[in-house]
Structures are given as C-alpha cells and as structure tokens.
Design a protein around this motif. Structure first.
Motif, PDB file in Angstrom:
ATOM      1  N   ALA A  70       0.825  -1.204   0.000  1.00 54.66           N
ATOM      2  CA  ALA A  70       0.000   0.000   0.000  1.00 54.66           C
ATOM      3  C   ALA A  70       0.863   1.258   0.000  1.00 54.66           C
ATOM      4  N   CYS A  71       1.920   1.255   0.810  1.00 51.39           N
ATOM      5  CA  CYS A  71       2.819   2.419   0.843  1.00 51.39           C
ATOM      6  C   CYS A  71       3.533   2.606  -0.491  1.00 51.39           C
ATOM      7  N   MET A  72       3.960   1.505  -1.125  1.00 54.09           N
ATOM      8  CA  MET A  72       4.606   1.615  -2.429  1.00 54.09           C
ATOM      9  C   MET A  72       3.632   2.166  -3.467  1.00 54.09           C
ATOM     10  N   GLY A  73       2.373   1.721  -3.398  1.00 53.77           N
ATOM     11  CA  GLY A  73       1.391   2.254  -4.329  1.00 53.77           C
ATOM     12  C   GLY A  73       1.177   3.756  -4.140  1.00 53.77           C
ATOM     13  N   LEU A  74       1.084   4.177  -2.866  1.00 53.09           N
ATOM     14  CA  LEU A  74       0.942   5.614  -2.600  1.00 53.09           C
ATOM     15  C   LEU A  74       2.166   6.391  -3.066  1.00 53.09           C
ATOM     16  N   LEU A  75       3.360   5.805  -2.851  1.00 59.67           N
ATOM     17  CA  LEU A  75       4.587   6.484  -3.265  1.00 59.67           C
ATOM     18  C   LEU A  75       4.650   6.633  -4.776  1.00 59.67           C
ATOM     19  N   VAL A  76       4.328   5.575  -5.521  1.00 60.47           N
ATOM     20  CA  VAL A  76       4.362   5.641  -6.989  1.00 60.47           C
ATOM     21  C   VAL A  76       3.307   6.614  -7.499  1.00 60.47           C
ATOM     22  N   HIS A  77       2.128   6.598  -6.857  1.00 64.27           N
ATOM     23  CA  HIS A  77       1.074   7.529  -7.278  1.00 64.27           C
ATOM     24  C   HIS A  77       1.513   8.974  -7.084  1.00 64.27           C
ATOM     25  N   GLN A  78       2.145   9.259  -5.954  1.00 61.34           N
ATOM     26  CA  GLN A  78       2.645  10.615  -5.714  1.00 61.34           C
ATOM     27  C   GLN A  78       3.785  10.956  -6.673  1.00 61.34           C
ATOM     28  N   ALA A  79       4.622   9.940  -6.984  1.00 60.75           N
ATOM     29  CA  ALA A  79       5.737  10.178  -7.907  1.00 60.75           C
ATOM     30  C   ALA A  79       5.235  10.535  -9.306  1.00 60.75           C
ATOM     31  N   LEU A  80       4.117   9.958  -9.731  1.00 61.40           N
ATOM     32  CA  LEU A  80       3.575  10.283 -11.051  1.00 61.40           C
ATOM     33  C   LEU A  80       3.237  11.772 -11.150  1.00 61.40           C
ATOM     34  N   ALA A  81       2.603  12.288 -10.086  1.00 64.21           N
ATOM     35  CA  ALA A  81       2.271  13.718 -10.113  1.00 64.21           C
ATOM     36  C   ALA A  81       3.527  14.582 -10.087  1.00 64.21           C
ATOM     37  N   ASP A  82       4.498  14.193  -9.263  1.00 71.45           N
ATOM     38  CA  ASP A  82       5.732  14.977  -9.193  1.00 71.45           C
ATOM     39  C   ASP A  82       6.500  14.932 -10.503  1.00 71.45           C
ATOM     40  N   ASP A  93      16.115   7.674 -10.390  1.00 72.08           N
ATOM     41  CA  ASP A  93      16.978   7.401  -9.224  1.00 72.08           C
ATOM     42  C   ASP A  93      16.331   7.884  -7.925  1.00 72.08           C
ATOM     43  N   GLU A  94      15.668   9.049  -7.978  1.00 73.02           N
ATOM     44  CA  GLU A  94      15.019   9.548  -6.773  1.00 73.02           C
ATOM     45  C   GLU A  94      13.882   8.627  -6.321  1.00 73.02           C
ATOM     46  N   VAL A  95      13.058   8.230  -7.287  1.00 68.95           N
ATOM     47  CA  VAL A  95      11.946   7.333  -6.934  1.00 68.95           C
ATOM     48  C   VAL A  95      12.477   5.989  -6.442  1.00 68.95           C
ATOM     49  N   TRP A  96      13.517   5.501  -7.123  1.00 68.71           N
ATOM     50  CA  TRP A  96      14.087   4.217  -6.715  1.00 68.71           C
ATOM     51  C   TRP A  96      14.712   4.313  -5.324  1.00 68.71           C
ATOM     52  N   ASP A  97      15.359   5.426  -4.998  1.00 67.67           N
ATOM     53  CA  ASP A  97      15.901   5.614  -3.652  1.00 67.67           C
ATOM     54  C   ASP A  97      14.784   5.643  -2.605  1.00 67.67           C
ATOM     55  N   SER A  98      13.688   6.306  -2.957  1.00 64.19           N
ATOM     56  CA  SER A  98      12.555   6.357  -2.016  1.00 64.19           C
ATOM     57  C   SER A  98      11.972   4.966  -1.778  1.00 64.19           C
ATOM     58  N   LEU A  99      11.852   4.185  -2.877  1.00 65.68           N
ATOM     59  CA  LEU A  99      11.352   2.818  -2.723  1.00 65.68           C
ATOM     60  C   LEU A  99      12.295   1.972  -1.870  1.00 65.68           C
ATOM     61  N   LEU A 113       8.867  17.043 -15.572  1.00 67.84           N
ATOM     62  CA  LEU A 113       9.068  16.914 -17.016  1.00 67.84           C
ATOM     63  C   LEU A 113       8.562  18.142 -17.769  1.00 67.84           C
ATOM     64  N   GLN A 114       7.488  18.733 -17.264  1.00 68.80           N
ATOM     65  CA  GLN A 114       7.033  19.967 -17.908  1.00 68.80           C
ATOM     66  C   GLN A 114       8.108  21.051 -17.798  1.00 68.80           C
ATOM     67  N   SER A 115       8.724  21.135 -16.603  1.00 67.80           N
ATOM     68  CA  SER A 115       9.815  22.107 -16.447  1.00 67.80           C
ATOM     69  C   SER A 115      10.995  21.757 -17.341  1.00 67.80           C
ATOM     70  N   ALA A 116      11.326  20.436 -17.419  1.00 69.99           N
ATOM     71  CA  ALA A 116      12.455  20.015 -18.241  1.00 69.99           C
ATOM     72  C   ALA A 116      12.197  20.305 -19.710  1.00 69.99           C
ATOM     73  N   GLU A 117      10.987  20.126 -20.211  1.00 68.76           N
ATOM     74  CA  GLU A 117      10.672  20.420 -21.605  1.00 68.76           C
ATOM     75  C   GLU A 117      10.806  21.924 -21.893  1.00 68.76           C
ATOM     76  N   ALA A 118      10.393  22.692 -20.894  1.00 76.18           N
ATOM     77  CA  ALA A 118      10.558  24.137 -21.075  1.00 76.18           C
ATOM     78  C   ALA A 118      12.030  24.509 -21.170  1.00 76.18           C
ATOM     79  N   VAL A 119      12.886  23.861 -20.362  1.00 80.56           N
ATOM     80  CA  VAL A 119      14.332  24.124 -20.419  1.00 80.56           C
ATOM     81  C   VAL A 119      14.901  23.700 -21.765  1.00 80.56           C
ATOM     82  N   VAL A 120      14.470  22.517 -22.269  1.00 74.14           N
ATOM     83  CA  VAL A 120      14.940  22.055 -23.584  1.00 74.14           C
ATOM     84  C   VAL A 120      14.545  23.055 -24.673  1.00 74.14           C
TER      85      VAL A 120
END
Length: 420
Positions: free
Chosen positions: A21-33, A127-133, A38-45
């Motif tokens: 359950a915690c992993m599911g919540l973490l992945v769900h939050q990671a999707l929003a983050d 890497d950040e998401v994987w470290d959190s997991l 990525l929107q910021s990264a596309e703007a930088v590109v």
C-alpha cells in the motif's frame, strides 16, 4: 504448525500488505511529481534550443553539464544521435513513470558548425523514486524484523509459562499432587500460578479426605458386620435356641396340659421377640417402610419413632402434594433425614427440632433445624456429613449446613425435579 509460526506468518502478511500500500501511494505521488518535473524540463529544452539557434556561443558545455532532467550532448562529425539506454528495474520504473513521447531528443546544427543533442533525461527522477522505494523497503524490513523479534521474545515467555503449566499438569495427571508453580513473573503468570497451586492443594486435601473417609467407611463396615454377627448370635440365636429347646420339651410333656400351655406361651413370646428383632435388623439394613407407605407417611413414622426414642420435641410439616419420586431418590431422602436426626441426637443437645418437606415449583426442599448448642463454622465433616453430602449429590441437589454457637444447626437440601 506451532503458534509462533502462525503468528509470524500473520505479521509478515500484514507487513506485506502495508508495504504494498505504501509503495502504491509512493508511486502515485511520484507520477504527479514527475509530471511537473518533465514539464519544467521540456521548457528548459525549448529554451536551450532557441538560445543555441540565436547565439551558439552561449551554449557552453560547462554551463549545461549539471542540468537536472536535461542532457546536452555534443556530437562529433558523423556521430548519430541516441537516447540513453536503460535496462532492468530502471527501465521498468521508467516505463511506469514516463511516457515514451517524453524520450525524444532534439539535434541542432549550430551556426559555428557544431552539432548538439538536447533531450529530456528521466534518469535523475528514476533514481530519486528508486531511492525512495529502497528506503521504504528498508524501513518496512527493519520494522518487520523488530516486530518478529519482539513477538518471539513475548511468545517465548508465554510459551515458557505454558510449558511449565503443561509439565505440571502432566505430573498432576500422574498422581503427583505436591507439584507447585513458581509465583513469579508478570501478574498474569503469578495469578495463574496461584490458581494452579490452590487447585493442587485442594486435590491433595480431597485425596487425603477420601483416603480417611475410605478407611472410616471400611471401619464402619466392619463394625456393622460385627454388630450384625453379634445380633444374630447373641439375640436372635438365643431365641432360636430357646425355641428349639421348648419344641423338644413339648415332645416330653404331651401328657401334661399345664406344662404344654406354659411352653406354648413361651414359644409365642420368643417368636414375637424374634420377629421384632428381625424387623429392627431389616429396618437398619433397608427402610422397608418405603415399599408400603408414601414418602410423607414414611417421614412421619420415622419422626414419631425418633421422638419416642429420644424424648425430644420433633415436628414435621409436609406439603399437601408431593411429586412422584423414584425408589432410589426416596431412599436417599429417607436416609438423609435419618442421618440428620441421628446427628441431632448425638451432637446438638437440642430440645426442639423442626422438619419441613416442601414442593416449590421445580424443586423439592428439605429443611431440618434445631435449637441446640450449634458449632463454629467451618468444621471438618465426619462420616455422617460426608454421607449426607454424597446423597445430596446423588439426588442432583445442593446441601447447605449452617451453624453458629448457641444458635443450633440448620440443614437445607434443594433438589431439582425432572421435567415431566
């Protein structure tokens, strides 16, 4: 499977569900983050591409090598553009978090002749998401390990107490009633030890009482046999011998009418005493009166005979309608009253006795009270009281005996009646 293993499996299952359950919540939050990153990264590109197209000098490697989520790669002559290759868990996590469209790269041919590849690179976010997991899994694993160790310690303490109790019960079942549990540990263990020790003490006392009662009953049995033998020999045997002698005398005095008449009267007298002796003996062995009289009349006859022998005022009150009882139940009630009156005559020093037999609903109650000297409770019961308690148990009832010094004795029996 032992209780400890079952508890461990339940705890592991619970932790697995919580971790998922915690992993599911973490992945769900990671999707929003990730979406925001990525929107910021596309703007930088987009910004870097426009900057490089206007003024290639501003796009220096030392300025672009530390960008997050954006990779600027300078290409040599004839070198083809390529995206970073990921494999294993990183690739799976990347597919889960990032859309394939976000992986496209832009290749620019600058005015100064250089070629550059600018692309969104999700590896930092992966890497950040994987470290959190990994941190989550490590924390849950540590919590699970501590929980299992704590449960093992607690269960081992409880199982140690159960092992001691099981070993003690095995010894008790083998007849070793001197076994005792140690009064130490947690309050529950001390309470259990106290109850167990009281139980074994009660069992040991009951066995001692049963042994003494058995010895007393054997002694009473021998006394009754001795009394029966003496009665048959000294009383009934003498009357039989006299009757035989008188019968022989009749043969010799057939021609003497006076002697014959006197001998016949003596024979009648001896036969009457012999019959009375047999009746008394049979009455002591079994209350034959129960076979010929109802229970109320048998009680009245017993009370009348006891009052005549003892000279003590004894009054009997019986309910107008008594329920039908089986022969064994009637015998137990009769003998119980007989034993109670015998105890009153021996120990109470009473001048008045009241006996009451009542039919109250689904119960039959017998109450016997006297105004004697009484005694201080509790008192060790003798053979008479033991026999009354056993008869009450055979009747399926409860027998209570109450006594106080100077207030006499009170005996109360309440027996249930079978539903008709």
């Amino acid at each position: 499977m032992s209780a400890l293993w079952r508890i461990n499996l339940w705890v592991c299952g619970f932790f697995a569900l919580v971790t998922l359950a915690c992993m599911g919540l973490l992945v769900h939050q990671a999707l929003a983050d990730v979406e925001r990153e990525l929107q910021s990264a596309e703007a930088v590109v987009e910004y870097l591409s426009e900057t490089a197209a206007r003024d290639p000098v501003n796009l220096q490697p030392r300025l672009t090598q530390s960008l997050r989520h954006v990779r600027v790669r300078w290409l040599g002559p004839g070198e083809a553009a390529r995206l970073p290759v990921q494999d294993g868990l990183d690739a799976w996590l990347g597919r889960l978090l990032f859309a394939e469209a976000r992986h496209s790269a832009r290749v620019l041919d600058l005015q100064d002749g250089r070629r550059v590849q600018i692309a969104v690179d999700p590896r930092d976010e992966i890497d950040e998401v994987w470290d959190s997991l990994q941190q989550l899994l490590s924390l849950c694993g540590l919590a699970l390990l501590l929980s299992l160790l704590t449960i093992r310690w607690a269960v081992r303490r409880g199982m140690g107490l159960l092992d001691d109790l099981l070993h003690a019960l095995q010894r008790v079942s083998d007849g070793q009633l001197k076994v005792r549990l140690r009064d130490e540990g947690v309050p529950e263990a001390r309470q259990l030890a106290a109850y167990f020790n009281r139980m074994t003490e009660a069992l040991a006392q009951a066995r001692t009482d049963n042994t003494q009662l058995t010895q007393t009953l054997l002694a009473v049995q021998e006394q009754e046999r001795t009394h029966l033998a003496q009665t048959l020999h000294d009383d009934l045997g003498q009357y039989l011998a006299g009757i035989r002698a008188q019968a022989c005398l009749l043969r010799l005095v057939v021609d003497q009418p006076d002697t014959v008449e006197r001998t016949v009267r003596e024979l009648e007298h001896n036969c009457e005493h012999l019959q009375q002796g047999f009746r008394a003996l049979v009455h002591d062995l079994y209350p034959v009166v129960l076979q010929h009289l109802p229970l109320a009349e048998a009680f009245a006859l017993l009370v009348e005979q006891w009052r005549g022998r003892q000279g003590v005022d004894c009054q009997l009150r019986v309910s107008a309608s008594l329920p039908p009882l089986s022969a064994p139940d009637k015998t137990h009630l009769y003998r119980l009253l007989q034993e109670a009156l015998t105890n009153v005559a021996r120990h109470a020093d009473a001048s008045q006795v009241r006996v009451r037999l009542q039919h109250c609903g689904s119960h039959l109650r017998l109450l016997i009270r006297d105004n004697g000297c009484g005694a201080q409770q509790p008192q060790r019961p003798g053979v008479g009281l033991h026999s009354m308690f056993e008869r009450a148990r055979s009747l399926g009832g409860e027998l209570r005996i109450i006594s106080h010094p100077g207030a006499g004795w009170a005996l109360a029996l309440s027996m249930p009646l079978e539903a008709s």
